[in-house]
Write an enzyme that holds these catalytic residues in place. Structure first.
Site, PDB file in Angstrom:
ATOM      1  CG  ASP A 121      22.487  23.504 -19.921  1.00  0.00           C
ATOM      2  OD1 ASP A 121      23.459  23.493 -20.412  1.00  0.00           O
ATOM      3  OD2 ASP A 121      21.714  24.386 -20.542  1.00  0.00           O
TER       4      ASP A 121
HETATM    5  C1  GLC Z   1      21.863  25.949 -23.396  1.00  0.00           C
HETATM    6  C2  GLC Z   1      23.324  26.154 -22.825  1.00  0.00           C
HETATM    7  C3  GLC Z   1      23.350  26.962 -21.768  1.00  0.00           C
HETATM    8  C4  GLC Z   1      22.195  28.078 -21.940  1.00  0.00           C
HETATM    9  C5  GLC Z   1      21.002  27.362 -21.730  1.00  0.00           C
HETATM   10  C6  GLC Z   1      19.723  28.546 -21.952  1.00  0.00           C
HETATM   11  O1  GLC Z   1      22.011  24.511 -23.872  1.00  0.00           O
HETATM   12  O2  GLC Z   1      24.150  25.092 -22.676  1.00  0.00           O
HETATM   13  O3  GLC Z   1      24.514  27.491 -21.510  1.00  0.00           O
HETATM   14  O4  GLC Z   1      22.311  29.201 -20.730  1.00  0.00           O
HETATM   15  O5  GLC Z   1      20.974  26.448 -23.058  1.00  0.00           O
HETATM   16  O6  GLC Z   1      19.869  29.034 -23.205  1.00  0.00           O
END
Ligand code: GLC
Length: 749
Positions: free
Chosen positions: A259
């Protein structure tokens, strides 16, 4: 000696020549990996800032000398999330705002979910993106998780099958998906490092099962690991989770990424089999080179990750040179989203619905005048429009009571000023503060006069939530005094005139319903239904559409009735800063200092949602799987037979009512002693093991539903047989609760 040198030179030259001429293809990935320098390998497994598509979440690093392009990754589960406008560019780049994930599961219709996936995948393709960072598939462990709106259900089968249908739909367009957040990201509080402490069994049967089903049934191109820790090890660095379980046990063939900002030690992330560190940056590249050079990271592990990133790249439209149009067919996709909203809306209570066209409606509740289409954070979408409920009802043939409409229009203007003027508490990350919501209004005289004029009343209750913050039961599950007063006043006034009241739940998840549902006549839950969702509501209110949704979650009587509520954070925003609430600079040490902040105990084990309520015989307001229709259905005696790899259950469904409609057959594995909680056995009374929705059945029409139940999802089965006394039970909503048809005893399975 000369002979050897002569031999060596052509070989070296060949390598240099080859490297010079080598261009990545799907057939030379090992050779390409060999041709990369250590620095280039590090760059390929670390995200890179490329602004090919403005507003996309991330990208990979190009290596032009080897013909390796940068590919683009963008959110999200309810629609592609990119900037709708670009400096100096007259064109706009809006994307369709589809219903939220929870509502997709509420359709219980994989065909409809697949169509949404196709439409969303087409927008990914035509806007030049390669991988959609969706679906969000974490289990609704507790109704107050701030991101439940993005996720599907409290049940792993419904969630897994919905995810698989979505993934197949998106990937049918030649772009990738990224099922997330793997795994046990079931709260937002301290999400970056909170330690989920869970039993192996609950992990296997509930929290990983949803990903297992999705991977086995749809092979997503990528998986995103979650921020949190699992039993003390960060998911992003968890070799058992990524290499042993995901790849080894389930046969996942794709690419894994962190993430955004997930994980801590580069060598641990890469050696765990996590292929891509997003959003990346030079620090991570340098860290990887250092780790290889000083022996903390085996270059073979790095090569394996690089190989998987290249395997992903060669599948993408960018690598294939697809000429994207930047002009997807948003109009037709809007219709797909509207159909999904129609299919996902659940009729919870029915007395008077549907209304006749042209009915004069008094529309109450600030939610009616500030209709919410989706949640906040990375799961939000830059939609071209949101149809307001007022407009949808007017365009749908209803007449709105003018005095009520005027009152609320004025009230909302004042509230808009008040909300914008709210000083957010200094020092708190804005993400933590839900957009200030308008307060409820009540003007008794207005209500009483409207009751004399209008033919019926509609009250909309709204709840919004989003990434990085959990909901507070006190203000988000339970209704405010203003909302309760409004329901009491409208119900009293309209009932005294012999007229009816409908409540519409425009919500991000469970809310309290038990204390007021007997005071009103009809109740619909339409969740956060996307940009055209209010049109779907209007079509259902006037009967153009017969509702066929079923709850993907339980609506408990009290939030405290949820088994996980004893172990779920409820932090007031103003206290958040006092905790290790947002430990931005994680130092790699998992602390178990503060309960539900630093660590969360999954004490309820597998007894999540209806598995708990049905096993302990606890009454709920509306149960998982529940939903009514404007028509009625009759079922034949379901039959079960053993087939290769599992069982097949068949049920003949007949429409015996006066309107066309769809029904849902839900098949549960039932425990021998129904309703008895047998901790010794440790098996829930009910576990969903299969489901299917009929097509549209006209009056007197029938459809035979056949549902295959694979052995591997029946944890109670041993050697392909069910233990004595277990049986499959078909459940459907009839009247106020379920009517259950026991299908057969396991003795003949
Ligand atoms: C965020 C989220 C994830 C998302 C990523 C990119 O923190 O947890 O779901 O796809 O960043 O935006």
């Amino acid at each position: 000696m000369k002979k050897i040198i002569v031999l060596v030179l052509p070989v070296l030259a060949g390598i240099v020549l080859n490297a010079k001429d080598l261009k990545l293809s799907e057939n030379n990935i090992p050779e390409t990996v060999k041709a990369l320098t250590l620095e280039e390998k590090a760059m390929l497994v670390v995200g890179f800032k490329v602004e090919k598509v403005s507003g996309a979440a991330g990208a990979t690093c190009p290596i032009p000398r080897l013909g390796i392009p940068s590919i683009t990754l963008a959110d999200g589960p309810a629609g592609l999330r990119i900037n709708p406008t670009r400096d100096g560019d007259e064109q706009t780049y809006y994307c369709t705002g589809f219903p939220i994930g929870m509502m997709m599961a509420s359709t219980w219709n994989r065909d409809v979910v697949g169509k949404v996936g196709q439409a969303m995948g087409n927008e990914v393709l035509e806007y030049g993106v390669d991988v959609l960072l969706a679906p969000g598939a974490n289990i609704h462990r507790n109704s107050m998780c701030g991101r439940n709106f993005e996720y599907y259900s409290e049940d792993p089968l419904l969630a897994g099958r919905t995810a698989a249908a979505f993934i197949s739909g998106v990937q049918s367009q030649g772009v990738g998906t990224c099922i997330k957040h793997f795994a046990l990201n079931n709260q937002e509080t301290n999400r970056l490092i909170c330690n989920s402490i869970v039993s192996d069994r609950a992990m296997s049967e509930i929290y990983l099962r949803v990903f297992e089903i999705a991977v086995k049934e749809s092979q997503p191109w990528t998986v995103m690991t979650s921020y949190n820790c699992i039993n003390g090890i960060q998911a992003a660095e968890n070799k058992w989770l990524i290499s042993d379980k995901l790849r080894g046990d389930w046969g996942f063939e794709g690419c894994v990424m962190t993430d955004w900002g997930g994980g801590y030690r580069a060598e641990n992330i890469i050696s765990s089999g996590n292929d891509m560190i997003q959003p990346g940056g030079q620090y991570w590249c340098d860290e990887i080179v250092r780790a290889v050079r000083d022996g903390r990271l085996d270059e073979k592990d790095l090569d394996a990750c690089v190989g998987r990133v290249l395997e992903l790249i060669v599948k993408t439209p960018t690598f294939k040179g697809y000429k994207y149009s930047d002009k997807p067919d948003l109009a037709s996709h809007a219709l797909v989203g509207r159909e999904a909203a129609e299919e996902g809306t659940v009729l919870l209570k029915r007395t008077a619905l549907p209304y006749a066209e042209g009915t004069d409606v008094a529309l109450f509740g600030v939610g009616s005048y500030d209709f919410v289409a989706g949640g906040t954070g990375s799961g939000d979408v830059h939609r071209p429009y949101i149809i307001d409920l007022r407009d949808a009802l007017s365009q749908g043939g209803f007449k709105l009571d003018g005095a009520v409409d005027e009152y609320y229009s004025e009230f909302m203007k004042l509230e808009a000023v008040r909300c914008r003027n709210i000083d957010t508490e200094a020092g708190l990350n804005l993400w933590f503060l839900e957009k200030e919501r308008p307060l409820e209004a009540l003007n008794r005289e207005l209500v009483e006069n409207a009751a004399k004029r209008a033919q019926t009343a509609v009250i909309t209750l709204t709840r919004v939530s989003g990434e990085s913050k959990d909901r507070l039961a006190a203000t988000s599950f339970y209704l405010s005094s203003g909302e309760m007063d409004l329901i009491d006043c409208v119900a009293e006034a309209f009932h005294s005139e012999g007229k009816t009241v409908t409540v519409l739940l425009n919500v991000c998840g469970a809310v309290e319903t038990a204390s007021w549902k007997d005071k009103v006549d009809d109740i619909l839950i339409c969740y956060l239904p996307g940009q055209d969702g209010s049109r779907a509501v209007a079509d259902i209110l006037c009967g153009r559409v017969n509702p066929s949704g079923r709850l993907p979650l339980t609506l408990p009587i009290r939030w405290e009735d949820e088994p996980s509520s004893r172990n779920f954070p409820q932090i007031l925003a103003d206290k958040a800063a006092n905790y290790s609430f947002y430990r931005n600079f994680y130092d790699g040490v998992v602390r178990n200092d503060v309960k539900n902040i630093d660590y969360t105990l999954y004490e309820e084990d597998i007894f999540v949602g209806y598995r708990y309520h049905s096993s302990v015989g606890q009454e709920v307001s509306y149960p998982f799987g529940y939903g009514l229709s404007y028509t009625d259905f009759e079922w034949s005696e379901p039959a079960t037979r053993k087939v290769a790899g599992g069982w097949e259950v068949s049920v003949k469904v007949k429409n015996i009512g006066s309107r066309e409609g769809k029904d849902v057959v839900e098949i549960y594995l039932a425990h021998p002693a129904d309703g008895e909680y047998l901790p010794a056995e440790g098996r829930p009374t009910l576990e969903l093991k299969g489901y299917a929705k009929t097509g549209t059945l006209g009056c007197r029409e029938t459809e035979t539903i056949k549902i295959f139940i694979p052995e591997w999802i029946c944890d109670a089965a041993q050697g392909g047989k069910l233990p004595k006394g277990y049986c499959f039970t078909a459940l459907r909503s009839a009247g106020s609760h379920f009517s259950s048809k026991k299908i057969c005893d396991s003795s003949n399975l």
